[in-house]
Motif scaffolding. Structure first.
Motif, PDB file in Angstrom:
ATOM      1  N   GLY A   1       2.691  40.952  -8.838  1.00  0.00           N
ATOM      2  CA  GLY A   1       1.193  41.298  -8.954  1.00  0.00           C
ATOM      3  C   GLY A   1       0.392  40.159  -8.393  1.00  0.00           C
ATOM      4  N   TYR A   2      -0.727  40.306  -7.749  1.00  0.00           N
ATOM      5  CA  TYR A   2      -1.521  39.185  -7.340  1.00  0.00           C
ATOM      6  C   TYR A   2      -3.069  39.623  -8.057  1.00  0.00           C
ATOM      7  N   THR A   3      -3.763  38.498  -7.893  1.00  0.00           N
ATOM      8  CA  THR A   3      -4.946  38.141  -8.616  1.00  0.00           C
ATOM      9  C   THR A   3      -6.048  37.708  -7.404  1.00  0.00           C
ATOM     10  N   PHE A   4      -7.276  37.719  -7.688  1.00  0.00           N
ATOM     11  CA  PHE A   4      -8.293  37.453  -6.875  1.00  0.00           C
ATOM     12  C   PHE A   4      -8.071  35.974  -6.377  1.00  0.00           C
ATOM     13  N   ASP A   5      -7.602  35.211  -7.405  1.00  0.00           N
ATOM     14  CA  ASP A   5      -7.378  33.629  -7.267  1.00  0.00           C
ATOM     15  C   ASP A   5      -6.102  33.531  -6.434  1.00  0.00           C
ATOM     16  N   ASP A   6      -5.180  34.485  -6.340  1.00  0.00           N
ATOM     17  CA  ASP A   6      -3.975  34.643  -5.400  1.00  0.00           C
ATOM     18  C   ASP A   6      -4.468  34.573  -4.011  1.00  0.00           C
ATOM     19  N   VAL A   7      -5.284  35.833  -3.915  1.00  0.00           N
ATOM     20  CA  VAL A   7      -5.889  36.164  -2.500  1.00  0.00           C
ATOM     21  C   VAL A   7      -6.491  34.692  -1.895  1.00  0.00           C
ATOM     22  N   VAL A   8      -7.488  34.200  -2.856  1.00  0.00           N
ATOM     23  CA  VAL A   8      -8.314  32.978  -2.133  1.00  0.00           C
ATOM     24  C   VAL A   8      -7.295  31.962  -1.951  1.00  0.00           C
ATOM     25  N   ALA A   9      -6.213  31.570  -2.758  1.00  0.00           N
ATOM     26  CA  ALA A   9      -5.574  30.510  -2.396  1.00  0.00           C
ATOM     27  C   ALA A   9      -4.402  30.624  -1.112  1.00  0.00           C
ATOM     28  N   ALA A  10      -4.347  31.937  -0.813  1.00  0.00           N
ATOM     29  CA  ALA A  10      -3.356  32.288   0.333  1.00  0.00           C
ATOM     30  C   ALA A  10      -4.258  32.038   1.447  1.00  0.00           C
ATOM     31  N   LEU A  11      -5.471  32.545   1.282  1.00  0.00           N
ATOM     32  CA  LEU A  11      -6.488  32.370   2.582  1.00  0.00           C
ATOM     33  C   LEU A  11      -6.527  30.893   2.818  1.00  0.00           C
ATOM     34  N   ASN A  12      -6.956  29.973   1.929  1.00  0.00           N
ATOM     35  CA  ASN A  12      -7.187  28.815   2.061  1.00  0.00           C
ATOM     36  C   ASN A  12      -5.837  28.003   2.509  1.00  0.00           C
ATOM     37  N   ALA A  13      -4.625  28.395   2.103  1.00  0.00           N
ATOM     38  CA  ALA A  13      -3.425  28.030   2.892  1.00  0.00           C
ATOM     39  C   ALA A  13      -3.184  28.381   4.219  1.00  0.00           C
TER      40      ALA A  13
END
Length: 652
Positions: free
Chosen positions: A477-489
């Motif tokens: 599962g993923y969350t909004f925060d996971d998406v944001v963190a992956a983009l920032n990476a």
């Protein structure tokens, strides 16, 4: 990871997922109707159901469109509650067609026994188990439909689409990954089939499959038919297949060049994501105008339909070629990696749709990108499709009152209920298409900020294929925060604000997310005459007046459709249900209307239309003088063609 290991791991994940995935057992309801109270429906807290459910399907009665089912369910204790699937994967809503279940009969110890539907939840059936009974024989019919008025046609004399989750009952109280079924399907004489289940035997029309858990069975539909062709399309091995069923044998004749595009799809997806999360993948493709249309994702397969002449009249179907790439991407986005609020323990736990703009929106984006990278679309065709999408949202008034985040709930409000004012109400297409524009914005911004060294491709590889996950197909599962963190990476930026600004935008000043166009090297313009490529992609261009008069024409009666809220025709007081009788002094037709709009450009005389709705006839005058308008992406000279870069095939 093995199938059983994956199932056990997934079951543990679901049962430990916390409050967001919990299902509260239904309370005992008061005795108002004079019959015994309904007992509570057990929540799915148990990991494994004891025993194997024998599951037999007879799909031979195509003339009456009836699928007959027999299940033999091992039981113990004094009571069992059986559930009909309610929240179907990929539908994101209450969409299980329980209205089509008929003839439910339960037998124990050789005697028919009573069942009772739950008085609160009609998808649940309570059964008291007789003393000494070790199994129940449950029989019923899935009464599929003969036309597409309410539910799509899934059986014809030459093919069928067997969706197991619409033709089974399962025990309440258990995770879907902990209930084992031993399935078999009887098909009409001479038929063959495609399915991602593993066949143990196929003799005299009876296909028997390895036992699987309910999760895998519901995720493994079958396409079967009299005219069937299977093509292996995996350049790296023998794990991906294109299974085609057709109304006529001649329609199976995909050329080597066409098959090559789908081989390219597998290669380009491998290069994009860097790993696979399935042991086998089957594209199920029906070429038909008799069975209902579908495009539905599964982890190890997908259900798809195209026109009967999809391959034999290839150039006529350019606008539809992104369907299979879209559904294939879902194996990574939506199945292996999926929104955490979609990771439910079974098919009767409510789903939530807060991240559909990722689940469907980014999948739509990659489906279009891969269509270009594989050759299914030329660059020119891909640009045409982007232009059409951008124009639709540039001219959509519904954003004034309803933001994209709320549209994610659309299916929960009524599964794809049609409406007359889609430009104002908004709908499911928005979290596909508007969200795809947001992801174009993200991609071009990453490229610009990184000096074109990084892109959304880097996000796709790391987010949908975490390190060490190749070959693992246990959903995560993923969350909004996971998406944001992956983009920032990939590229440090305030992605949370960037995304929320676009998802939450509404009101009179809210704009469509079109910044990715100019950052990608193009601007959206409107022309009076489509070019040859545009006419080929959109064969109905001549009846499309959405961006001029604010409507389209459809059918032999010139029915006015797709009326744009606030457009010229809307402002003249016209809504749904009207037919075009005349344009000025000429009989109504798309050609007459195009000529009238062209003649009125730059003038002062109104365009006069005569319309009919039932017995009522009206004449309206539209003060529109800006000519015909068809969208096009125009290259901005001196800028980098980042959209061209995005659409270019990867070499590794």
């Amino acid at each position: 990871m093995s199938r059983l290991a994956a199932s056990a791991c997934f079951a543990a994940l679901l049962l430990a997922a916390g409050p967001a995935l919990a299902q509260t057992a239904t309370p005992t309801t008061p005795n108002i109707g004079g019959f015994p109270d309904s007992p509570p429906i057990p929540a799915p807290t148990n990991p494994t159901y004891p025993g194997v459910i024998r599951y037999e399907v007879d799909a031979t009665d195509y003339d009456r469109h009836i699928v007959s089912v027999r299940q033999v369910i091992p039981v113990s204790g004094s009571r069992i509650t059986l559930l009909y699937p309610k929240y179907l994967p990929g539908n994101h809503a209450v969409s299980g067609p329980i209205q089509l279940l008929g003839g439910l009969t339960v037998v124990a110890n050789g005697q028919e026994i009573d069942w009772r539907r739950d008085s609160v939840d009609p998808y649940a059936f309570h059964i008291d188990i007789p003393a000494g009974a070790s199994e129940l024989e449950v029989s019923f019919q899935w009464l599929t439909q003969s036309d597409n008025a309410n539910w799509r046609v899934v059986m014809t004399p030459r093919m069928m689409n067997l969706q197991f989750e619409k033709a089974l009952l399962y025990p309440a109280g258990y995770a879907s990954t902990g209930i084992t079924f031993a399935p078999s399907v009887r098909l009409p004489d001479g038929w063959n089939y495609g399915v991602s289940l593993r066949t143990t035997s196929f003799e005299d029309g009876l296909a028997t499959f390895e036992p699987v858990d309910l999760y895998t069975l519901a995720d493994s539909p079958m396409f079967a038919g009299l005219h069937y062709r299977q093509v292996e399309i995996d350049p790296e091995g023998d794990d991906v297949y294109l299974n085609i069923v057709a109304d006529e044998a001649a329609n199976l004749a995909a050329t080597p060049e066409q098959i090559g595009y789908y081989e390219n799809l597998i290669t380009q997806a491998d290069r994009l994501f860097g790993s696979r999360h399935f042991d086998r993948y089957d594209f199920l493709l029906g070429l038909t105008n008799q069975m209902g249309g579908i495009g539905l994702e599964h982890h190890r397969s997908s259900e798809n339909t195209h026109a009967p002449n999809f391959f034999t009249s290839w150039n006529s179907h350019a606008g539809r070629r992104a369907l299979l790439p879209h559904e294939y991407v879902h194996s990574w986005n939506g199945k292996f990696m999926r929104p955490a609020d979609e990771l439910t323990a079974n098919y009767n736990v409510p789903t939530e749709n807060s991240l559909m703009w990722v689940y469907e929106g980014q999948t739509e984006y990659w489906g279009d990108v891969l269509s270009a990278r594989t050759g299914l679309h030329t660059k020119a065709q891909a640009l045409i499709l982007i232009a059409d999408r951008a124009a639709f949202y540039q001219n959509q008034p519904g954003r004034r009152w309803r933001n994209l985040q709320d549209v994610n709930n659309h299916n929960l409000l009524g599964y794809r209920v049609p409406g007359q004012w889609t430009s104002w109400m908004r709908g499911t297409g928005d979290y596909y298409d508007e969200a795809a524009l947001i992801w174009l914005d993200v991609d071009t911004l990453i490229r610009e900020r990184s000096g074109d060294r990084r892109s959304l491709d880097d996000f796709a590889r790391t987010f949908f294929s975490p390190e060490g996950s190749d070959g693992d197909w246990t959903p995560r599962g993923y969350t909004f925060d996971d998406v944001v963190a992956a983009l920032n990476a990939v590229e440090p930026y305030d992605w949370a604000t960037f995304l929320r600004d676009r998802l939450d935008a509404d009101g009179p000043d809210a704009q469509a997310p079109l910044d990715g166009l100019e950052r990608g090297g193009y601007r959206l313009v409107y022309v009076e005459e489509p070019n040859a490529d545009e006419k080929a992609v959109y064969s109905n261009w001549g009846s499309d007046f959405r961006y001029s008069l604010g409507f389209s024409l459809s059918g032999a009666n010139n029915r006015i459709t797709a009326i744009r809220w606030g457009g010229p025709l809307f402002e003249a007081g016209i809504g749904a249900g009207w037919d075009l009788l005349a344009v000025g002094d000429r009989a109504g037709s798309a050609e007459a209307l195009r000529e009238a709009v062209t003649a009125a450009k730059g003038g002062t005389d109104p365009i006069r239309l005569t319309l009919r709705n039932g017995q009522r006839v009206r004449t309206v005058e539209l003060a529109y003088h800006d000519g015909l308008r068809y969208p096009r992406l125009e290259r901005i000279e001196g800028t980098r063609d980042r959209i061209g870069d995005i659409l270019t095939a990867r070499r590794r």
